[in-house]
Scaffold this motif. Sequence first.
Motif: not given
Length: 302
Positions: A4-7, A161-162, A251-252, A294-297
Amino acid sequence: MRDFPSCFGENGVEVADTLCSNTNVSKASQNVVTSIYRCKLLGQSCFVTITWSKNLMGQCLSFEIHDLASFCLCKVDVKPSLFSKRKGSKCLELNRSSKIDFYWDLSLAKFGSGPEPLEGFYFAVVCKGEMVLLIGDLRKEAFKKTNATPALSNAIFISKREHLFGKRVYGTKAQFCNKGQLHDLTILCDTVADADPCLVIHLDSKMVMQVRRLRWKFRGNDTILVDGLPVEVFWDVHNWLHGTTLGSAVFMFQTCFSAEKLWTSQTFSDSYTSPWSCPQSFTESKLSGLGFSLVLYAWKNE
């Protein structure tokens, strides 16, 4: 959870997923939805990861359990040939004295454009007669099939994640707190027709965030209120605006549980206040030390 992305930083989001840098990834391989739950298993906390996917061979389902040290305790892959039966079960041994049972029934499931079922299904994880995890709307059918008793500690939905596809509008369903209301989330951005594109996010048809001068603010973060909780929104649309190769925007949406964020959001974002609330979910997530991500590509269709 490591992919998952790390901000970090006040105005940036760094993406660490290989799909974002691979320009040869097919749409079929991007058709994946991954959800992670925190559960209690044999008195210990663990993470259950459920992945729904769809490829040329059909729909697939996989689930795995990790301990807090990311060690994989067990994993099951339901391939398209088995998935076509729409219902089934699997029993795995955790150790010599314990086993874990997985049950699923998608015979009445309704699907949208993605690989994840929308309704008419259940997926259950049972250990020593206790319902460790249960997702889906057919709860009565799941308890009847498994003969399990409700768990003393409820599972907590901590991340999803989607991948989304569109030309200027990207929509999905989103649940920002455990057992909270399911919302319609829409991301709108026209990067072609407008010389100075603007990013707009709607929640249940109500605009909750707008970013102007997007060519200069292609990365950033802001805070909105959802279900009475502050949710920090990170965006990275560099690939849409400045990328030389086809790539996705990321987007997260991260729930915030710090007192400072909560106070700031309630003070300065009254226009975003939602009539819904989930104080019990807030308490459970806060005590667990985890919020929801929630992570959106978002991929542009040609």
